[in-house]
Design a protein around this motif. Structure first.
Motif, short mmCIF file in Angstrom:
data_model
loop_
_atom_site.label_atom_id
_atom_site.label_comp_id
_atom_site.label_asym_id
_atom_site.label_seq_id
_atom_site.Cartn_x
_atom_site.Cartn_y
_atom_site.Cartn_z
N LYS A 1 -38.66 28.28 7.79
CA LYS A 1 -40.10 28.44 7.61
C LYS A 1 -40.68 29.08 8.86
O LYS A 1 -40.47 28.61 9.96
CB LYS A 1 -40.75 27.08 7.37
N LYS A 2 -41.39 30.15 8.66
CA LYS A 2 -42.04 30.82 9.79
C LYS A 2 -43.33 30.10 10.12
O LYS A 2 -44.11 29.77 9.25
CB LYS A 2 -42.35 32.28 9.45
N GLY A 3 -43.54 29.84 11.36
CA GLY A 3 -44.77 29.18 11.79
C GLY A 3 -45.81 30.20 12.18
O GLY A 3 -45.50 31.34 12.53
N SER A 4 -47.07 29.80 12.06
CA SER A 4 -48.15 30.70 12.47
C SER A 4 -49.33 29.85 12.92
O SER A 4 -49.47 28.69 12.56
CB SER A 4 -48.57 31.62 11.33
N LEU A 5 -50.18 30.47 13.68
CA LEU A 5 -51.39 29.79 14.13
C LEU A 5 -52.44 29.85 13.04
O LEU A 5 -52.50 30.83 12.28
CB LEU A 5 -51.91 30.47 15.40
N PRO A 6 -53.27 28.83 12.94
CA PRO A 6 -54.32 28.88 11.92
C PRO A 6 -55.35 29.95 12.28
O PRO A 6 -55.60 30.24 13.44
CB PRO A 6 -54.94 27.48 11.97
N SER A 7 -55.94 30.55 11.26
CA SER A 7 -56.97 31.56 11.52
C SER A 7 -58.31 30.84 11.64
O SER A 7 -58.69 30.04 10.80
CB SER A 7 -57.01 32.59 10.39
N VAL A 8 -59.01 31.14 12.68
CA VAL A 8 -60.29 30.49 12.97
C VAL A 8 -61.32 31.57 13.21
O VAL A 8 -61.08 32.53 13.95
CB VAL A 8 -60.16 29.58 14.22
N ASP A 9 -62.49 31.43 12.57
CA ASP A 9 -63.56 32.39 12.75
C ASP A 9 -64.55 31.81 13.76
O ASP A 9 -65.18 30.78 13.49
CB ASP A 9 -64.26 32.68 11.42
#
Length: 111
Positions: free
Chosen positions: A51-59
């Motif tokens: 599973k590739k991890g990623s940072l959450p997108s925050v506006d």
């Protein structure tokens, strides 16, 4: 580390002891690294990342603001000098003849 002891004749003898806690810890750390490397190389342990991890997108947005209006009344600082009479100790020096030690070199062979 160096220790002193006496032999059977009563003479003082130097006994060197090598090693210590630092050397033991270094040897243990090397052994642990070798064991972990062997476990990965033999396939006993494996690390499969599926599973590739990623940072959450925050506006994030912000509006520029202004400083609040403040009515400030403060005291005025006055800096200056004034003449005042105070007692001041005086140090006085005088010339006086005293005997002081003298060190020199005399050459007896010269002219």
């Amino acid at each position: 580390m160096v220790e002193y002891t006496t032999d059977q004749n009563g003479n003082r003898v130097i006994v060197e002891r090598r090693g210590g806690a630092g050397r033991v810890l270094a040897i243990v750390a090397v052994i642990v690294v070798v064991i972990v490397a062997l476990l990965f190389l033999t396939g006993f342990w494996s690390a499969d990342v599926t599973k590739k991890g990623s940072l959450p997108s925050v506006d994030v947005s912000a509006k520029g603001g202004s400083l609040p209006k403040v009515d400030l009344d403060s005291k005025e600082v006055v800096v200056g000098t004034k003449d005042t009479t105070v007692e001041v100790p005086k140090v006085k020096t005088e010339k006086e003849s005293i005997s002081v030690p003298v060190v020199g070199v005399k050459d007896n062979g010269g002219k």
